[in-house]
Design an enzyme around this catalytic site. Sequence first.
Site, PDB file in Angstrom:
ATOM      1  N   PRO A  35       0.834  -1.209   0.000  1.00 42.45           N
ATOM      2  CA  PRO A  35       0.000   0.000   0.000  1.00 42.45           C
ATOM      3  C   PRO A  35       0.867   1.257   0.000  1.00 42.45           C
ATOM      4  CG  PRO A  35      -0.467  -1.405   1.913  1.00 42.45           C
ATOM      5  CD  PRO A  35       0.732  -1.976   1.227  1.00 42.45           C
ATOM      6  N   GLU A  36       0.437   2.265  -0.731  1.00 40.77           N
ATOM      7  CA  GLU A  36       1.131   3.556  -0.724  1.00 40.77           C
ATOM      8  C   GLU A  36       0.293   4.532   0.118  1.00 40.77           C
ATOM      9  OE1 GLU A  36       2.684   4.603  -4.643  1.00 40.77           O
ATOM     10  OE2 GLU A  36       2.544   2.521  -5.259  1.00 40.77           O
ATOM     11  N   LYS A  76       3.751   5.723   4.417  1.00 41.19           N
ATOM     12  CA  LYS A  76       3.006   4.461   4.348  1.00 41.19           C
ATOM     13  C   LYS A  76       2.925   3.782   5.707  1.00 41.19           C
ATOM     14  CE  LYS A  76       5.782   3.657   0.182  1.00 41.19           C
ATOM     15  NZ  LYS A  76       6.673   2.686  -0.472  1.00 41.19           N
ATOM     16  N   ARG A  98      11.373  -4.328 -10.678  1.00 42.01           N
ATOM     17  CA  ARG A  98       9.945  -4.147 -10.928  1.00 42.01           C
ATOM     18  C   ARG A  98       9.817  -3.532 -12.321  1.00 42.01           C
ATOM     19  NH1 ARG A  98       7.523  -1.539  -5.592  1.00 42.01           N
ATOM     20  NH2 ARG A  98       5.563  -2.229  -6.537  1.00 42.01           N
TER      21      ARG A  98
END
Length: 288
Positions: A2-3, A61, A267
Amino acid sequence: MPELPEVEVVRSGLDAAVTGRTLAGVTVLHPRPVRRHPGGPDDFAASLVGRTFAEPRRRGKYLWLPFTDGDALMAHLGMSGQFRLDDPGAPHPPQCRLEFRFTDGGPELRFADQRMFGGLWISRGGAELPAEVAHIARDLFDPELDLATVVAAVRRRRSGIKRVLLNQTVVSGIGNIYADESLWRARLHYDTPADRLSPARVRELLTAARDVMGDALAEGGTSFDALYVNVNGSSGYFERSLSAYGREGLPCPRCGRAIVREPFMNRSSYRCPACQRRPRPPAGAAGR
Ligand SMILES: [Zn+2]
């Protein structure tokens, strides 16, 4: 992971759910999420009984639930951690790992976590700023953030601008999704060296990051459900509003060129090859 917007949705949901309520009992249904508690699951549960939650806090975060006694419950959501508010005695959600009951007999808080990379633990004296979070920079929504200081910190770095955006000790809360979206909004290539950007350009980028996360937060609010304190942090309902991230081969909303996906730090990075051109080598490097 989650950001900032996803964690803020959780934080504000927890604020409505637990602030001012006192714990009557805690049941640990699986030991793994409390593995960071040194005394083990039984001690974790026993040490929480009788404590009253103050307003949940967040930096970037990182989320924590302060108690009125000065300690805090740290909550790391990992890849799939979720809080839910359920009526007492209601069936547990799938992969429910912890249950928190309150002295008022009202709705219970449940923590579900499928993959269990997340976890909960008690931070002694951590109500105001837990030691675990002290090295994290302020985020772009922090009222005490000094934007000029952040601009200067960004411009001291020689690495590519996306690496700097992801560095939680420079500015916190931005992960892969919102980094790509802010760079698209500011028309910057992810490899542009941070120290080659003007202060105005960095300010423009940070403003874009704040705006895109604010937009995501606004959409997070719309799908909010009283019984569902949280959704997990992947792109979720904001996905339809993304301009670059996850849109390989789809047209850039600004110029129509196909968005490309490139490997980046194990990524991916998504960018428009026309709006976000690779930076030219610095003057003087040519012919070397
Ligand atoms: Zn474009």
